[in-house]
Design a protein around this motif. Structure first.
Motif, PDB file in Angstrom:
ATOM      1  N   ARG A  59       0.935  -1.251  -0.057  1.00 15.22           N
ATOM      2  CA  ARG A  59      -0.192  -0.083   0.088  1.00 15.22           C
ATOM      3  C   ARG A  59       0.901   1.148   0.025  1.00 15.22           C
ATOM      4  O   ARG A  59       1.842   1.314   0.452  1.00 15.22           O
ATOM      5  CB  ARG A  59      -1.003  -0.031   1.082  1.00 15.22           C
ATOM      6  N   GLN A  60       0.444   2.047  -0.573  1.00 11.68           N
ATOM      7  CA  GLN A  60       1.066   3.524  -0.592  1.00 11.68           C
ATOM      8  C   GLN A  60       0.187   4.595   0.291  1.00 11.68           C
ATOM      9  O   GLN A  60      -1.153   4.647  -0.207  1.00 11.68           O
ATOM     10  CB  GLN A  60       1.411   3.954  -2.155  1.00 11.68           C
ATOM     11  N   TYR A  61       0.781   5.202   0.960  1.00 16.71           N
ATOM     12  CA  TYR A  61      -0.222   6.122   1.964  1.00 16.71           C
ATOM     13  C   TYR A  61       0.775   7.294   2.233  1.00 16.71           C
ATOM     14  O   TYR A  61       2.016   7.338   2.160  1.00 16.71           O
ATOM     15  CB  TYR A  61      -0.569   5.475   3.108  1.00 16.71           C
ATOM     16  N   LEU A  62       0.210   8.527   2.896  1.00 16.48           N
ATOM     17  CA  LEU A  62       0.745   9.522   3.434  1.00 16.48           C
ATOM     18  C   LEU A  62       0.130   9.774   4.877  1.00 16.48           C
ATOM     19  O   LEU A  62      -0.952   9.308   5.025  1.00 16.48           O
ATOM     20  CB  LEU A  62       0.829  10.776   2.609  1.00 16.48           C
ATOM     21  N   ILE A  63       0.817  10.560   5.531  1.00 18.66           N
ATOM     22  CA  ILE A  63       0.328  10.921   6.780  1.00 18.66           C
ATOM     23  C   ILE A  63      -0.126  12.263   6.734  1.00 18.66           C
ATOM     24  O   ILE A  63       0.633  13.264   6.540  1.00 18.66           O
ATOM     25  CB  ILE A  63       1.486  10.854   8.023  1.00 18.66           C
ATOM     26  N   ASP A  64      -1.348  12.759   6.994  1.00 22.80           N
ATOM     27  CA  ASP A  64      -1.969  14.101   7.062  1.00 22.80           C
ATOM     28  C   ASP A  64      -1.434  14.922   8.310  1.00 22.80           C
ATOM     29  O   ASP A  64      -0.739  14.441   9.105  1.00 22.80           O
ATOM     30  CB  ASP A  64      -3.377  14.205   6.841  1.00 22.80           C
ATOM     31  N   ASP A  65      -1.735  16.223   8.232  1.00 24.63           N
ATOM     32  CA  ASP A  65      -1.346  17.020   9.310  1.00 24.63           C
ATOM     33  C   ASP A  65      -1.949  16.656  10.567  1.00 24.63           C
ATOM     34  O   ASP A  65      -1.312  16.986  11.676  1.00 24.63           O
ATOM     35  CB  ASP A  65      -1.960  18.294   9.051  1.00 24.63           C
ATOM     36  N   LYS A  66      -2.926  15.696  10.745  1.00 18.11           N
ATOM     37  CA  LYS A  66      -3.592  15.494  11.961  1.00 18.11           C
ATOM     38  C   LYS A  66      -2.916  14.031  12.129  1.00 18.11           C
ATOM     39  O   LYS A  66      -3.332  13.444  13.227  1.00 18.11           O
ATOM     40  CB  LYS A  66      -5.227  15.471  11.612  1.00 18.11           C
ATOM     41  N   ASN A  68      -3.055  11.244  10.534  1.00 17.50           N
ATOM     42  CA  ASN A  68      -4.077  10.043   9.992  1.00 17.50           C
ATOM     43  C   ASN A  68      -3.471   9.794   8.681  1.00 17.50           C
ATOM     44  O   ASN A  68      -2.826  10.375   7.970  1.00 17.50           O
ATOM     45  CB  ASN A  68      -5.460  10.690   9.621  1.00 17.50           C
ATOM     46  N   GLU A  69      -3.542   8.329   8.353  1.00 13.46           N
ATOM     47  CA  GLU A  69      -2.905   7.625   7.265  1.00 13.46           C
ATOM     48  C   GLU A  69      -3.910   7.744   6.176  1.00 13.46           C
ATOM     49  O   GLU A  69      -5.221   7.561   6.256  1.00 13.46           O
ATOM     50  CB  GLU A  69      -2.700   6.154   7.307  1.00 13.46           C
ATOM     51  N   LYS A  70      -3.584   8.496   5.073  1.00 12.74           N
ATOM     52  CA  LYS A  70      -4.494   8.308   3.616  1.00 12.74           C
ATOM     53  C   LYS A  70      -3.891   7.481   2.710  1.00 12.74           C
ATOM     54  O   LYS A  70      -2.714   7.846   2.405  1.00 12.74           O
ATOM     55  CB  LYS A  70      -4.624   9.719   3.411  1.00 12.74           C
ATOM     56  N   VAL A  71      -4.644   6.462   2.291  1.00 19.69           N
ATOM     57  CA  VAL A  71      -4.083   5.525   1.193  1.00 19.69           C
ATOM     58  C   VAL A  71      -4.461   5.918  -0.034  1.00 19.69           C
ATOM     59  O   VAL A  71      -5.586   6.453  -0.213  1.00 19.69           O
ATOM     60  CB  VAL A  71      -4.684   4.199   1.636  1.00 19.69           C
ATOM     61  N   VAL A  72      -3.332   6.233  -0.743  1.00 13.50           N
ATOM     62  CA  VAL A  72      -3.371   6.665  -2.283  1.00 13.50           C
ATOM     63  C   VAL A  72      -3.377   5.656  -3.172  1.00 13.50           C
ATOM     64  O   VAL A  72      -3.827   5.635  -4.349  1.00 13.50           O
ATOM     65  CB  VAL A  72      -2.461   7.812  -2.382  1.00 13.50           C
ATOM     66  N   GLN A  73      -2.652   4.308  -2.794  1.00 15.14           N
ATOM     67  CA  GLN A  73      -2.660   3.481  -4.016  1.00 15.14           C
ATOM     68  C   GLN A  73      -2.651   1.776  -3.143  1.00 15.14           C
ATOM     69  O   GLN A  73      -2.123   1.890  -1.978  1.00 15.14           O
ATOM     70  CB  GLN A  73      -1.570   3.277  -4.764  1.00 15.14           C
ATOM     71  N   LEU A  74      -3.283   0.745  -3.776  1.00 19.90           N
ATOM     72  CA  LEU A  74      -3.142  -0.534  -3.115  1.00 19.90           C
ATOM     73  C   LEU A  74      -2.618  -1.221  -4.487  1.00 19.90           C
ATOM     74  O   LEU A  74      -3.085  -1.246  -5.762  1.00 19.90           O
ATOM     75  CB  LEU A  74      -4.434  -0.938  -2.906  1.00 19.90           C
ATOM     76  N   TYR A  75      -1.628  -2.093  -4.077  1.00 24.08           N
ATOM     77  CA  TYR A  75      -0.907  -2.849  -5.052  1.00 24.08           C
ATOM     78  C   TYR A  75      -1.095  -4.228  -4.804  1.00 24.08           C
ATOM     79  O   TYR A  75      -0.668  -4.855  -3.634  1.00 24.08           O
ATOM     80  CB  TYR A  75       0.561  -2.460  -5.085  1.00 24.08           C
ATOM     81  N   ILE A  76      -1.291  -5.214  -5.753  1.00 27.69           N
ATOM     82  CA  ILE A  76      -0.923  -6.665  -5.525  1.00 27.69           C
ATOM     83  C   ILE A  76      -0.096  -7.170  -6.783  1.00 27.69           C
ATOM     84  O   ILE A  76       0.284  -6.497  -7.562  1.00 27.69           O
ATOM     85  CB  ILE A  76      -2.163  -7.519  -5.674  1.00 27.69           C
TER      86      ILE A  76
END
Length: 193
Positions: A59-66, A68-76
């Motif tokens: 999975r590709q994600y970023l951490i927002d200012d609060k 929280n993880e925000k998933v932007v891509q899922l890969y298999i």
């Protein structure tokens, strides 16, 4: 391990690979394994490789200012994982790319990737097709986030990616769809009626 990549290249390009081209691909792409929860890329690092997944899930994600993880891509399997902006600009990534399952992949640097594309017509054609499909998918996802309800987004995700629903936890899928896990639970309950 390499056969998945060879099949992918020929399927996407519609062009055969010669024995020499196949050998060149096998010499340039390097195998890499990650255990569950290991990172291919961490935020703040410069992305150095593109990875073709042959086994596993990421999975590709970023951490927002609060925080929280925000998933932007899922890969298999048979998906490419990277942060293309960081890869091409040589600037630090804002993303983490993490193995969600034990994962096997073939990695390549951008320089080697483009050199192969210059030498192997099937690679160049595959790259064009991938770029076109990526642009269409990104445009569709953006439209869906603006236009569709949470229920419609989930139903479309489930239709297009049934394997993802089985392999990723609900909170990752909810984040990818831009909804809370509670909203996704409600949507799933309603769709089962």
């Amino acid at each position: 391990m390499y056969q998945n990549l060879i099949n992918y290249i020929t399927n996407y390009s519609g062009l055969p690979l010669s024995f020499q081209e196949t050998g060149l691909i096998q010499n340039i792409f390097q195998p890499k394994k990650l255990r569950r929860r290991q990172y291919l890329l961490q935020a703040g690092d410069v992305s150095k490789y593109t990875a073709f997944i042959t086994k596993g899930a990421m999975r590709q994600y970023l951490i927002d200012d609060k925080g929280n993880e925000k998933v932007v891509q899922l890969y298999i399997e048979d998906h490419w994982a990277d942060d293309r902006a960081s890869l091409l600009s040589n600037k630090p990534s804002v993303y983490n790319i993490e193995a969600w399952e034990d994962t096997e992949m073939l990695i390549i640097s951008p320089k080697d990737f483009y050199e192969l594309a210059d030498k192997i017509p099937a690679m160049a054609q595959m790259l064009r097709v991938m770029d076109d499909r990526h642009a269409i998918a990104l445009h569709g996802r953006l439209n869906s986030m603006i236009r569709d309800t949470a229920e419609a987004r989930y139903m479309e995700f489930e239709r297009k990616y049934p394997h993802f629903v089985q392999r990723f936890p609900q909170h990752h899928i909810a984040s990818y769809l831009g909804v809370t896990k509670e909203t996704l639970s409600r949507v799933k309950r309603q769709s089962m009626r």
